[in-house]
Design a protein around this motif. Structure first.
Motif, mmCIF file in Angstrom:
data_model
loop_
_atom_site.group_PDB
_atom_site.id
_atom_site.type_symbol
_atom_site.label_atom_id
_atom_site.label_comp_id
_atom_site.label_asym_id
_atom_site.label_seq_id
_atom_site.Cartn_x
_atom_site.Cartn_y
_atom_site.Cartn_z
ATOM 1 N N ASP A 84 41.617 -25.873 34.276
ATOM 2 C CA ASP A 84 40.205 -25.858 33.870
ATOM 3 C C ASP A 84 39.751 -24.478 33.407
ATOM 4 O OD1 ASP A 84 39.745 -28.580 34.551
ATOM 5 O OD2 ASP A 84 39.521 -28.029 36.663
ATOM 6 N N MET A 85 40.514 -23.453 33.701
ATOM 7 C CA MET A 85 40.119 -22.074 33.404
ATOM 8 C C MET A 85 40.077 -21.846 31.894
ATOM 9 S SD MET A 85 41.917 -18.583 34.900
ATOM 10 C CE MET A 85 43.546 -19.224 34.469
ATOM 11 N N GLU A 86 38.947 -21.312 31.410
ATOM 12 C CA GLU A 86 38.788 -21.050 29.982
ATOM 13 C C GLU A 86 38.870 -19.562 29.633
ATOM 14 O OE1 GLU A 86 35.351 -22.918 28.274
ATOM 15 O OE2 GLU A 86 35.746 -24.842 29.243
ATOM 16 N N LEU A 87 38.361 -18.724 30.525
ATOM 17 C CA LEU A 87 38.327 -17.286 30.266
ATOM 18 C C LEU A 87 38.766 -16.541 31.519
ATOM 19 C CD1 LEU A 87 37.459 -14.600 28.879
ATOM 20 C CD2 LEU A 87 35.113 -15.096 29.607
ATOM 21 N N LEU A 88 39.679 -15.593 31.341
ATOM 22 C CA LEU A 88 40.118 -14.706 32.418
ATOM 23 C C LEU A 88 39.768 -13.279 32.005
ATOM 24 C CD1 LEU A 88 41.746 -14.134 35.054
ATOM 25 C CD2 LEU A 88 43.783 -13.946 33.579
ATOM 26 N N THR A 89 38.899 -12.633 32.774
ATOM 27 C CA THR A 89 38.458 -11.281 32.448
ATOM 28 C C THR A 89 38.704 -10.375 33.656
ATOM 29 O OG1 THR A 89 36.541 -9.924 31.800
ATOM 30 C CG2 THR A 89 36.058 -12.008 32.902
ATOM 31 N N CYS A 90 39.518 -9.349 33.468
ATOM 32 C CA CYS A 90 40.038 -8.545 34.573
ATOM 33 C C CYS A 90 39.663 -7.081 34.406
ATOM 34 C CB CYS A 90 41.558 -8.645 34.623
ATOM 35 S SG CYS A 90 42.210 -10.315 34.814
ATOM 36 N N GLY A 91 39.213 -6.460 35.483
ATOM 37 C CA GLY A 91 38.901 -5.041 35.483
ATOM 38 C C GLY A 91 39.767 -4.302 36.483
ATOM 39 N N THR A 92 40.309 -3.159 36.095
ATOM 40 C CA THR A 92 41.145 -2.371 36.997
ATOM 41 C C THR A 92 41.211 -0.927 36.536
ATOM 42 O OG1 THR A 92 43.286 -2.325 38.151
ATOM 43 C CG2 THR A 92 43.332 -2.784 35.782
ATOM 44 N N ASN A 143 29.782 -19.480 24.832
ATOM 45 C CA ASN A 143 31.125 -19.283 24.284
ATOM 46 C C ASN A 143 32.188 -19.927 25.162
ATOM 47 O OD1 ASN A 143 33.030 -17.835 22.408
ATOM 48 N ND2 ASN A 143 33.640 -16.884 24.334
ATOM 49 N N SER A 144 31.944 -19.961 26.477
ATOM 50 C CA SER A 144 32.860 -20.629 27.402
ATOM 51 C C SER A 144 32.060 -21.350 28.471
ATOM 52 C CB SER A 144 33.824 -19.621 28.045
ATOM 53 O OG SER A 144 33.116 -18.633 28.753
ATOM 54 N N ASN A 145 32.664 -22.372 29.052
ATOM 55 C CA ASN A 145 32.013 -23.126 30.118
ATOM 56 C C ASN A 145 32.215 -22.471 31.477
ATOM 57 O OD1 ASN A 145 30.938 -25.433 28.618
ATOM 58 N ND2 ASN A 145 33.086 -25.973 28.263
ATOM 59 N N ASN A 146 33.264 -21.690 31.592
ATOM 60 C CA ASN A 146 33.521 -20.994 32.850
ATOM 61 C C ASN A 146 34.251 -19.693 32.565
ATOM 62 O OD1 ASN A 146 36.543 -21.359 33.107
ATOM 63 N ND2 ASN A 146 35.927 -23.518 33.048
ATOM 64 N N ALA A 147 34.195 -18.808 33.520
ATOM 65 C CA ALA A 147 34.899 -17.530 33.417
ATOM 66 C C ALA A 147 35.397 -17.141 34.797
ATOM 67 C CB ALA A 147 33.983 -16.446 32.856
ATOM 68 N N VAL A 148 36.646 -16.753 34.875
ATOM 69 C CA VAL A 148 37.211 -16.176 36.092
ATOM 70 C C VAL A 148 37.209 -14.660 35.913
ATOM 71 C CG1 VAL A 148 39.282 -15.932 37.495
ATOM 72 C CG2 VAL A 148 38.602 -18.198 36.660
ATOM 73 N N CYS A 149 36.434 -13.974 36.756
ATOM 74 C CA CYS A 149 36.252 -12.523 36.665
ATOM 75 C C CYS A 149 36.928 -11.875 37.870
ATOM 76 C CB CYS A 149 34.769 -12.166 36.657
ATOM 77 S SG CYS A 149 33.801 -13.060 35.426
#
Length: 379
Positions: A84-92, A143-149
């Motif tokens: 189901d994941m549409e967007l993966l946005t990662c900070g490091t 732009n997306s229905n969900n985002a994993v941050c």
């Protein structure tokens, strides 16, 4: 524009909590000698335990990408699967490599059966908030229905003794005391590993703690101040930074060019003052009343700053009572870009939050003095 909600939160902390007495068992001894600065730094920062993706042979047990993926996997169940994941946005701050991007590597570890949008935010403590902002704007705009941050760090691999021994040996050869400069050693006793993650969606989930994101603001003061925390470079007498690319490979080792460094005097002079200035600007911009805040989660690198931060906020008309502040630094350590995620996850899991309460997030970044803040409403 859609409303955006944090509908789930999760964290992953590698290994077991490591006490102050055990730190050098994992990080190793520079020049085979116990640190003389360690006790002073730990007394001031008040951190009691932290987590390392290391074993006692100073060898990594997990990569940053793996730590990040393990946190993300905790978001998945029958109602929200990996597919189901549409967007993966990662900070490091501490990606495993210069390229490819961190989010690309995490996507490769997760291996969903489809292509997804990815975004990587690199920097220091605000990298996690930059990742959150990207997800927030994506869901808000449709732009997306969900985002994993995600915010994550694996600082420990940067702090092992072997990364500093060449510098110590060089100091010996120069007939200097083989003591690593305080600006380099300081961060060895401050930083921790781990990852925190949020699922953002445009509708709240029944039976879950949901937080509506009202806004996220950012403020940079790089136009006024020189760098305070840096890596892959050396600060010059005029305050400029000389890039690793301008040093020889031999100097990379002898001067620990790639180590994280902290200008502690600059930190003390400006980190709190500019943080208060930024938060005051955000409150004015959004017409907020400090009395309306129910919880204040401020990422701090050291418990030494607790009272000073509250005083600086009060000096600009943001006097939050002590009982409204929520910290977990002493138990998990300073996990940089992941810290605010992990603190908020703990608060969400505590059972304390009530409908319509306001949660304020405040994140300083000492790199060149940048700040972010966000306001959340419990639904």
């Amino acid at each position: 524009m859609n409303q955006v909600y944090i509908t789930r939160a999760a964290k992953y902390l590698p290994g077991n909590p490591i006490s102050n007495d055990e730190m050098e068992d994992y990080l190793g001894y520079v020049n085979d000698t116990p640190s003389k600065a360690k006790a002073l730094i730990l007394r001031n920062n008040g951190i009691k335990t932290r987590y390392y993706a290391l074993d006692k042979n100073n060898k990594p047990t997990e990569t940053n990408a793996e730590i990040t993926a393990k946190a993300v996997e905790k978001l998945f169940d029958e109602n929200f699967t990996k597919e189901d994941m549409e967007l993966l946005t990662c900070g490091t701050t501490s990606a495993d490599q210069i390229q490819p991007s961190h989010a690309s590597m995490v996507h490769g570890v997760l291996k969903p059966n489809h292509s997804i949008e990815i975004n990587t935010s690199m920097g220091l403590c605000n990298a996690g908030m930059n990742a959150l902002q990207y997800g927030f704007m994506s869901v808000k705009s449709g732009n997306s229905n969900n985002a994993v941050c995600v915010g994550s760090e694996r600082f420990s691999a940067w702090m092992t003794a072997d990364k500093f021994n060449h510098e110590a040996e060089n100091l010996k050869q120069l007939e200097e005391k083989p003591i690593i400069a305080f600006k380099r050693e300081f961060l060895r006793w401050m930083l921790s590993d781990g990852a925190g993650t949020f699922l953002l969606e445009k509708q709240p989930r029944e039976g879950e703690v949901n937080l509506r994101i009202e806004f996220i603001d950012f403020f940079s003061y790089a136009h006024e101040l020189e760098a305070c925390m840096y890596a892959g470079c050396e600060k010059q007498e005029d305050g400029s930074l000389k890039s690793w690319a301008e040093y020889s490979a031999d100097e990379w080792l002898k001067q620990s060019i790639f180590s994280l460094k902290q200008d502690t005097k600059l930190l003390g002079d400006f980190i709190l003052k500019k943080g208060a200035q930024a938060l005051r600007a955000s409150f004015d911009k959004n017409n907020l009343n400090p009395d309306d805040m129910d919880y204040v989660l401020a990422h701090i690198s050291s418990n030494y700053f607790k009272d000073g931060l509250r005083e600086e906020f009060a000096a600009v008309g943001l006097d939050f009572p002590k009982e409204k502040w929520f910290y977990n630094l002493s138990e998990v350590g300073n996990i940089g870009a992941a810290s605010i995620y992990i603190a908020l996850e703990e608060l969400m899991a505590s059972g304390k939050l009530k409908k319509d309460e306001k949660v304020l997030l405040c994140i300083p970044e000492s790199g060149r003095f940048a700040y972010s803040c966000a306001l959340l409403t419990v639904m």
